[in-house]
Motif scaffolding. Sequence first.
Motif, PDB file in Angstrom:
ATOM      1  N   TRP A 310       0.771  -1.380   0.032  1.00 28.51           N
ATOM      2  CA  TRP A 310       0.272  -0.012   0.108  1.00 28.51           C
ATOM      3  C   TRP A 310       0.680   0.965  -0.125  1.00 28.51           C
ATOM      4  CZ3 TRP A 310      -5.464  -0.127   1.860  1.00 28.51           C
ATOM      5  CH2 TRP A 310      -6.255  -1.571   1.242  1.00 28.51           C
ATOM      6  N   GLY A 311      -0.173   2.065  -0.544  1.00 28.70           N
ATOM      7  CA  GLY A 311       1.254   3.366  -1.018  1.00 28.70           C
ATOM      8  C   GLY A 311       1.764   4.007   0.501  1.00 28.70           C
ATOM      9  N   ARG A 312       0.660   4.583   1.365  1.00 25.74           N
ATOM     10  CA  ARG A 312       0.377   4.493   2.187  1.00 25.74           C
ATOM     11  C   ARG A 312       1.669   4.232   3.620  1.00 25.74           C
ATOM     12  NH1 ARG A 312      -2.476   5.658   7.767  1.00 25.74           N
ATOM     13  NH2 ARG A 312      -2.578   3.421   7.274  1.00 25.74           N
ATOM     14  N   ASP A 313       1.400   3.061   3.752  1.00 25.27           N
ATOM     15  CA  ASP A 313       2.158   1.786   4.216  1.00 25.27           C
ATOM     16  C   ASP A 313       3.413   1.633   3.912  1.00 25.27           C
ATOM     17  OD1 ASP A 313      -1.048   0.930   4.493  1.00 25.27           O
ATOM     18  OD2 ASP A 313       0.339  -0.230   6.044  1.00 25.27           O
ATOM     19  N   THR A 314       3.687   1.880   2.468  1.00 27.05           N
ATOM     20  CA  THR A 314       5.339   1.693   2.638  1.00 27.05           C
ATOM     21  C   THR A 314       6.126   2.807   2.057  1.00 27.05           C
ATOM     22  OG1 THR A 314       4.204   0.671   0.332  1.00 27.05           O
ATOM     23  CG2 THR A 314       6.404   1.812  -0.117  1.00 27.05           C
ATOM     24  N   PHE A 315       4.979   4.183   2.406  1.00 25.42           N
ATOM     25  CA  PHE A 315       6.424   6.146   2.813  1.00 25.42           C
ATOM     26  C   PHE A 315       6.588   5.885   4.246  1.00 25.42           C
ATOM     27  CE2 PHE A 315       5.155   5.803  -1.727  1.00 25.42           C
ATOM     28  CZ  PHE A 315       6.639   6.029  -1.934  1.00 25.42           C
ATOM     29  N   ILE A 316       6.037   5.365   4.933  1.00 27.21           N
ATOM     30  CA  ILE A 316       5.799   5.122   6.477  1.00 27.21           C
ATOM     31  C   ILE A 316       6.780   4.605   6.740  1.00 27.21           C
ATOM     32  CG2 ILE A 316       4.868   4.714   8.195  1.00 27.21           C
ATOM     33  CD1 ILE A 316       2.000   5.825   7.048  1.00 27.21           C
ATOM     34  N   ALA A 317       6.936   2.920   6.400  1.00 29.81           N
ATOM     35  CA  ALA A 317       7.890   1.959   6.351  1.00 29.81           C
ATOM     36  C   ALA A 317       9.208   2.419   5.988  1.00 29.81           C
ATOM     37  CB  ALA A 317       7.752   1.083   6.033  1.00 29.81           C
ATOM     38  N   MET A 318       8.988   3.199   4.869  1.00 29.81           N
ATOM     39  CA  MET A 318      10.642   3.320   4.074  1.00 29.81           C
ATOM     40  C   MET A 318      11.689   3.926   5.103  1.00 29.81           C
ATOM     41  SD  MET A 318      11.316   4.465  -0.070  1.00 29.81           S
ATOM     42  CE  MET A 318      11.144   6.188   0.755  1.00 29.81           C
ATOM     43  N   ARG A 319      11.123   4.894   6.164  1.00 29.68           N
ATOM     44  CA  ARG A 319      12.002   5.880   6.748  1.00 29.68           C
ATOM     45  C   ARG A 319      12.985   5.089   7.429  1.00 29.68           C
ATOM     46  NH1 ARG A 319       7.878  10.556   9.566  1.00 29.68           N
ATOM     47  NH2 ARG A 319       6.162   7.955   8.547  1.00 29.68           N
ATOM     48  N   GLY A 320      12.483   3.568   8.081  1.00 27.38           N
ATOM     49  CA  GLY A 320      12.988   3.026   9.494  1.00 27.38           C
ATOM     50  C   GLY A 320      13.303   1.757   8.466  1.00 27.38           C
ATOM     51  N   LEU A 321      12.746   1.219   7.616  1.00 27.81           N
ATOM     52  CA  LEU A 321      13.354   0.137   6.583  1.00 27.81           C
ATOM     53  C   LEU A 321      14.491   0.430   5.895  1.00 27.81           C
ATOM     54  CD1 LEU A 321      10.246  -2.073   5.824  1.00 27.81           C
ATOM     55  CD2 LEU A 321      11.996  -2.511   7.880  1.00 27.81           C
ATOM     56  N   CYS A 322      14.754   1.627   5.670  1.00 24.31           N
ATOM     57  CA  CYS A 322      15.663   1.704   4.914  1.00 24.31           C
ATOM     58  C   CYS A 322      16.634   3.056   4.529  1.00 24.31           C
ATOM     59  CB  CYS A 322      14.840   2.663   2.874  1.00 24.31           C
ATOM     60  SG  CYS A 322      13.877   0.885   2.598  1.00 24.31           S
ATOM     61  N   LEU A 323      15.969   4.013   4.986  1.00 23.82           N
ATOM     62  CA  LEU A 323      16.643   4.996   5.556  1.00 23.82           C
ATOM     63  C   LEU A 323      17.161   5.053   7.132  1.00 23.82           C
ATOM     64  CD1 LEU A 323      13.879   7.944   4.328  1.00 23.82           C
ATOM     65  CD2 LEU A 323      15.451   7.247   3.177  1.00 23.82           C
ATOM     66  N   ALA A 324      16.501   4.905   7.571  1.00 26.92           N
ATOM     67  CA  ALA A 324      17.298   4.684   9.116  1.00 26.92           C
ATOM     68  C   ALA A 324      18.574   4.201   9.228  1.00 26.92           C
ATOM     69  CB  ALA A 324      16.165   4.433  10.379  1.00 26.92           C
ATOM     70  N   ILE A 325      18.527   3.128   8.162  1.00 18.88           N
ATOM     71  CA  ILE A 325      19.595   2.033   8.374  1.00 18.88           C
ATOM     72  C   ILE A 325      20.779   2.142   7.038  1.00 18.88           C
ATOM     73  CG2 ILE A 325      18.744   0.596  10.085  1.00 18.88           C
ATOM     74  CD1 ILE A 325      17.727  -1.553   7.081  1.00 18.88           C
ATOM     75  N   GLY A 326      20.949   2.668   6.014  1.00 24.69           N
ATOM     76  CA  GLY A 326      21.696   3.319   5.468  1.00 24.69           C
ATOM     77  C   GLY A 326      21.171   2.364   4.277  1.00 24.69           C
ATOM     78  N   ARG A 327      20.152   1.729   3.958  1.00 26.12           N
ATOM     79  CA  ARG A 327      19.637   1.588   2.685  1.00 26.12           C
ATOM     80  C   ARG A 327      18.838   2.154   1.515  1.00 26.12           C
ATOM     81  NH1 ARG A 327      17.703  -4.607   3.979  1.00 26.12           N
ATOM     82  NH2 ARG A 327      18.374  -5.036   1.552  1.00 26.12           N
ATOM     83  N   LEU A 328      20.122   3.187   0.892  1.00 24.05           N
ATOM     84  CA  LEU A 328      19.665   3.783   0.038  1.00 24.05           C
ATOM     85  C   LEU A 328      18.998   3.711  -1.143  1.00 24.05           C
ATOM     86  CD1 LEU A 328      21.521   7.157   1.423  1.00 24.05           C
ATOM     87  CD2 LEU A 328      19.455   6.681   2.408  1.00 24.05           C
ATOM     88  N   ASP A 329      19.847   2.847  -1.757  1.00 21.44           N
ATOM     89  CA  ASP A 329      19.552   2.199  -2.709  1.00 21.44           C
ATOM     90  C   ASP A 329      18.383   1.117  -3.008  1.00 21.44           C
ATOM     91  OD1 ASP A 329      20.961   0.031  -1.493  1.00 21.44           O
ATOM     92  OD2 ASP A 329      21.633  -1.281  -3.013  1.00 21.44           O
ATOM     93  N   ILE A 330      17.936   0.472  -1.704  1.00 18.07           N
ATOM     94  CA  ILE A 330      16.346   0.346  -1.854  1.00 18.07           C
ATOM     95  C   ILE A 330      15.642   1.987  -1.899  1.00 18.07           C
ATOM     96  CG2 ILE A 330      15.051  -1.072  -0.345  1.00 18.07           C
ATOM     97  CD1 ILE A 330      17.512  -3.067  -1.866  1.00 18.07           C
ATOM     98  N   ALA A 331      16.282   2.092  -1.614  1.00 22.46           N
ATOM     99  CA  ALA A 331      14.786   3.930  -1.264  1.00 22.46           C
ATOM    100  C   ALA A 331      14.955   4.062  -2.709  1.00 22.46           C
ATOM    101  CB  ALA A 331      15.040   4.522   0.014  1.00 22.46           C
ATOM    102  N   ARG A 332      15.941   3.489  -3.379  1.00 31.99           N
ATOM    103  CA  ARG A 332      15.649   4.830  -4.648  1.00 31.99           C
ATOM    104  C   ARG A 332      14.759   3.607  -5.952  1.00 31.99           C
ATOM    105  NH1 ARG A 332      18.262   3.219  -9.714  1.00 31.99           N
ATOM    106  NH2 ARG A 332      18.506   4.975 -11.100  1.00 31.99           N
ATOM    107  N   ASP A 333      14.847   2.698  -5.610  1.00 33.26           N
ATOM    108  CA  ASP A 333      14.547   1.829  -6.435  1.00 33.26           C
ATOM    109  C   ASP A 333      12.989   2.094  -5.931  1.00 33.26           C
ATOM    110  OD1 ASP A 333      16.965   0.765  -7.800  1.00 33.26           O
ATOM    111  OD2 ASP A 333      16.721  -1.265  -6.106  1.00 33.26           O
ATOM    112  N   ILE A 334      11.970   2.234  -4.483  1.00 41.86           N
ATOM    113  CA  ILE A 334      10.589   2.001  -4.096  1.00 41.86           C
ATOM    114  C   ILE A 334      10.241   2.915  -4.838  1.00 41.86           C
ATOM    115  CG2 ILE A 334       9.554   2.278  -2.013  1.00 41.86           C
ATOM    116  CD1 ILE A 334      11.893   0.834  -0.294  1.00 41.86           C
TER     117      ILE A 334
END
Length: 342
Positions: A310-334
Amino acid sequence: MDLQCASRMEWLEADGLGGFASGTVAGIRTRRYHALLLAAMTPPTHRVVLVNGYDAWVETSTGLYALSSQRYRPDVIHPDGAQRIESFEPHPWPRWIYRLEDGTRIEHELFVPHGFSMTVLSWRVRDAAGKVALILRPFFSGRDYHALHHENPAFQFVPDGCSTRLTWHPYSDLPPIVTISNGSYRHQPDWYRNVLYVEERARGLDETEDVASPGVFRWDVSAREAVWIVTADEHVEKPLDQDMDLERYAKSLRMAEQRRRRMFPTLLHLAADAYIVNTALRRVTNGSEGQGDKHPGKTIIAGYPWFTDWGRDTFIAMRGLCLAIGRLDIARDILLAWAGTV
């Protein structure tokens, strides 16, 4: 092991595509979502249950012993394999030890290789006084993962191929069920009716289904490890040339998956990674429809076992699952995968 407690404890192996395998520690399926092969036809959506589970027995010189249990309507557990579970370990993936009454001990494990609609299962003898055989009867369906399956004349029981690599096409509009094994297969089709899912009953939903069993697999596990691979991909690497050792192939899959999981610093990081999945290839354009590069996008599953992304859930969770732990390449793909919906 306490049966009631073991029936409440659940495990889940995600495939990185939106599909998964899941079940309970007791091996008794309590939800419609418990399955060995639950595949996403268009990752991460259109999930279908292809292989629900199996019944398994071990044959020794002293008799036949079940390693599995199912719950049937009205509330009957059969056979009695769950009572032989000596121990269970969830990491790096589900692993059981069964102790039989004659002292034989069997180790069973399963894992889902990341990026494949596939489950790899194996059984090996820990302790035994003589020859040990494993007999397994698989349960198939072919349904939307929110639905339930019932006996019908349209189900296609007959497989293509040889005993080591068999392909079923239960329904024409679904992916095939491919099994790869180092055992023998005997065709003996039957229906197993009125399987009861108590968690569905507790939710006030329809709670019984019928599963199709095409036949019986058999291994001499006193001679070598039994390997059984189930997959929804007909084009997966074909390890079963006449000279290929399936045990070696399974070991290579096991080692590759171990290496991948060891890359995560903690179990929390590994668990979080299960929610990041690949999507079907999408074309990233630069202002012109149909031009640009195909990009394997990524998205975030909102929750197992019900939700996809779901779009809303994806962008809420992306901060913790990707940005906070340095997985910026994954965030870009999302971001690229979701850009087309703006």
